[in-house]
Design an enzyme around this catalytic site. Structure first.
Site, mmCIF file in Angstrom:
data_model
loop_
_atom_site.group_PDB
_atom_site.id
_atom_site.type_symbol
_atom_site.label_atom_id
_atom_site.label_comp_id
_atom_site.label_asym_id
_atom_site.label_seq_id
_atom_site.Cartn_x
_atom_site.Cartn_y
_atom_site.Cartn_z
ATOM 1 N N SER A 64 20.960 64.984 15.095
ATOM 2 C CA SER A 64 20.436 66.136 14.407
ATOM 3 C C SER A 64 21.085 66.428 13.054
ATOM 4 O O SER A 64 20.514 67.199 12.279
ATOM 5 C CB SER A 64 20.591 67.370 15.302
ATOM 6 O OG SER A 64 21.963 67.641 15.543
ATOM 7 N N LYS A 99 26.577 71.223 7.558
ATOM 8 C CA LYS A 99 25.396 71.349 8.407
ATOM 9 C C LYS A 99 25.092 72.833 8.590
ATOM 10 O O LYS A 99 26.019 73.635 8.823
ATOM 11 C CB LYS A 99 25.689 70.682 9.749
ATOM 12 C CG LYS A 99 24.517 70.634 10.719
ATOM 13 C CD LYS A 99 24.910 69.842 11.967
ATOM 14 C CE LYS A 99 23.753 69.641 12.923
ATOM 15 N NZ LYS A 99 24.133 68.837 14.112
ATOM 16 N N SER A 136 24.836 63.374 17.452
ATOM 17 C CA SER A 136 24.266 63.869 16.196
ATOM 18 C C SER A 136 25.080 63.653 14.937
ATOM 19 O O SER A 136 24.593 63.922 13.846
ATOM 20 C CB SER A 136 23.962 65.356 16.317
ATOM 21 O OG SER A 136 22.794 65.515 17.060
HETATM 22 N N1 GLN Z 1 19.768 63.960 20.528
HETATM 23 C C1 GLN Z 1 20.603 64.740 21.391
HETATM 24 C C2 GLN Z 1 19.889 66.014 21.769
HETATM 25 O O1 GLN Z 1 18.821 66.207 21.327
HETATM 26 C C3 GLN Z 1 21.923 65.024 20.754
HETATM 27 C C4 GLN Z 1 21.867 66.062 19.712
HETATM 28 C C5 GLN Z 1 23.206 66.444 19.181
HETATM 29 O O2 GLN Z 1 24.168 65.686 19.271
HETATM 30 N N2 GLN Z 1 23.283 67.644 18.637
HETATM 31 O O3 GLN Z 1 20.367 66.798 22.488
#
Ligand code: GLN
Length: 491
Positions: free
Chosen positions: A153, A78, A177
């Site tokens: 994400s 990532k 994510s």
């Molecule tokens: N969807 C969640 C957020 O927007 C989690 C994102 C993540 O785990 N990085 O914060």
């Protein structure tokens, strides 16, 4: 043989026996990326020369008998993980020219084992989002259906594994994510216990919630990746001083009926959540029966503070983000708006142009909630709720070894469907946020397909540092369910 279909474990076996070379394996993935990634857009950076050089080096070592389970295995990262000499953008304009001078600890560990680092994957800018639509550079598409999001994400990493652009990948999980995109793309994703994996060199979103973890083709590969990435790191003061078991060995002991004795709790509050897709419920029910068939006892449990989880998370995460992202000021890293009269104007213009709308929204929410006069009402209160959530989990785990739930209320939605409505997007995180709030580990394992043919996973959570139970149950479940279709056909 389709080299691109190999799991990490199988690729390792073939490399060790000299049946394939790492250069062949790496080239197979690079060809596939070249042929298909213009439509899927999983990668921000593909490091072709670097990957081929690492593969050649790995082949030399293998020829001398000097190899580890990762030698010569192509892995994607990532683009939130620092890679020395390779651009690390966090999918943000503010870092679009940032080349780190050091490796994240997890990256250094992969390099020390001569893994092949094939490229950096797309994400929601600074990992803020649930669909990978918040990237400043591109929207990643779900390899199962290009009209749908891959989740987020870590959508680029999940799509890359599903599209067979690499053997496995690393993602990060602050509120789901890793697990949610894994579920949407039909692959395995594991968020380790907070503190299990060093966060050094991971660009921070919300430091008390962030964890790095594997996104892989199957549960055995997730175990293999965990063996490598877990462990104490003096460079991360929140990293735990805990022994790391050999997760792979433990899986070898799981015989088909050996989940007997395990208890899985289903939180009654979860099934009351509004808007759960009927397909998700059907697949969840089937998953429950499969586990029962393996001897798992299913019990009802309660997580009474579930209804406050989303609200508390969306205070705590933006507060931490507003503080963490203050470092991107146009002075120290990345992009700077030069056409400014003075330093204040430079800050303003740099941040306005450098950060996308979702990141700006979170910085504003976080800064507001932390400001004098509001701190107690928002951050303080959310932190108290977080303690109650943790206590819910402690009590629940007195009654069961695992907590079972859907990963997300719906299969992957269509691109653009929720972008205008941040609240709906936030609410879709309901099942994954708690694990981060409580610091417990969670895994998403493929559970089947929706009526539209989109993958759906189930989530299991366990006590802190009990990733072993997740991997054992996941492994047993995966074998018992035995999905025939595991990967999409790319056209
Ligand atoms: N969807 C969640 C957020 O927007 C989690 C994102 C993540 O785990 N990085 O914060």
């Amino acid at each position: 043989m389709d080299l691109h279909a190999l799991t990490m474990a199988n690729a390792h076996k073939l490399l060790a026996r000299g049946k394939i070379s790492s250069v062949e394996l790496t080239s197979a993935f690079l060809d596939r990326i070249e042929g298909h990634d213009d439509r899927i857009e999983a990668f921000i950076t593909v490091d072709k020369p670097g990957a081929l050089a690492q593969a050649a080096k790995a082949d030399e070592l293998i020829a001398k008998g000097l190899q580890s389970p990762f030698t010569g295995i192509p892995i994607a990262l990532k683009d939130l993980l620092c890679t020395q000499g390779v651009k690390t953008t966090c999918a943000s304009k503010i870092l679009d020219n940032f080349i780190p001078q050091y490796d994240a600890t997890v990256v250094a560990k992969l390099k020390a084992e001569q893994a092949v680092l094939i490229g950096k994957t797309n994400l929601d800018e600074f990992a803020m989002g649930s669909s990978t639509e918040n990237s400043a550079f591109k929207v990643t598409r779900n390899p199962w259906n290009l009209d749908h999001v891959p989740g987020g994400s870590s959508g680029g990493s999940a799509a890359a594994v599903a599209a067979q652009f690499c053997c496995g990948a690393l993602g990060t999980d602050t509120g789901g994510s890793i697990r949610q995109p894994a579920s949407h793309c039909g692959v395995v994703g594991l968020k380790p216990t907070y503190g299990r994996v060093s966060r050094f060199g991971l660009v921070s979103y919300a430091s008390s919630l962030d964890q790095i973890g594997p996104i892989t083709r199957d549960v055995a590969d997730a175990a293999m990746m965990m063996n490598l990435i877990c462990g104490n790191d003096p460079k991360d003061s929140t990293s735990a001083r805990m022994d790391v078991p050999n997760f792979t060995l433990a899986l070898q002991q799981v015989e088909s009926k050996s989940l007997r004795g395990m208890k899985a709790g289903i939180p009654k509050e979860y099934l009351d959540v509004e808007g759960i897709d009927p397909d998700v419920l059907v697949l969840f029910d089937r998953a429950k029966k499969v586990l029962e068939g393996l001897g798992v006892e299913i019990v009802e449990i309660s997580l009474p503070h579930t209804e406050y989880v989303v609200a508390a998370y969306y205070i705590i995460a933006p507060c931490e983000a507003s503080s963490n992202l203050a470092r991107f000021d146009g002075v120290r890293y990345g992009f700077r708006e030069h056409a400014s009269q003075d330093i204040i104007e430079m800050y303003k213009k740099t941040k306005s142009k450098g950060f996308g709308p979702e990141v700006q929204r979170r910085i504003i929410i976080g800064t507001y909630a932390l400001s004098a006069g509001y701190y107690d009402a928002y951050y303080g209160r959310a932190s108290q709720v977080r303690t109650l959530i943790m206590e819910d989990f402690t009590k629940a785990f007195d009654q069961c070894d695992l907590i079972l739930s859907p990963v997300a209320p719906t299969p992957a939605f269509k691109i653009g469907e929720n972008t205008g409505d941040p609240l709906t997007m936030y609410l879709s995180d309901i099942f994954t946020l708690s694990a981060n709030m409580a610091g417990v580990p969670g895994i998403s394992v493929p559970a089947g397909f929706s009526s539209l043919g989109l993958p759906v996973g189930i989530q299991m959570m366990a006590k802190r540092f009990d990733e072993m139970s997740l991997l054992r149950a996941g492994f047993g479940f995966e074998r018992a369910l035995d999905l025939k279709t595991r990967f999409p056909v790319l056209s």
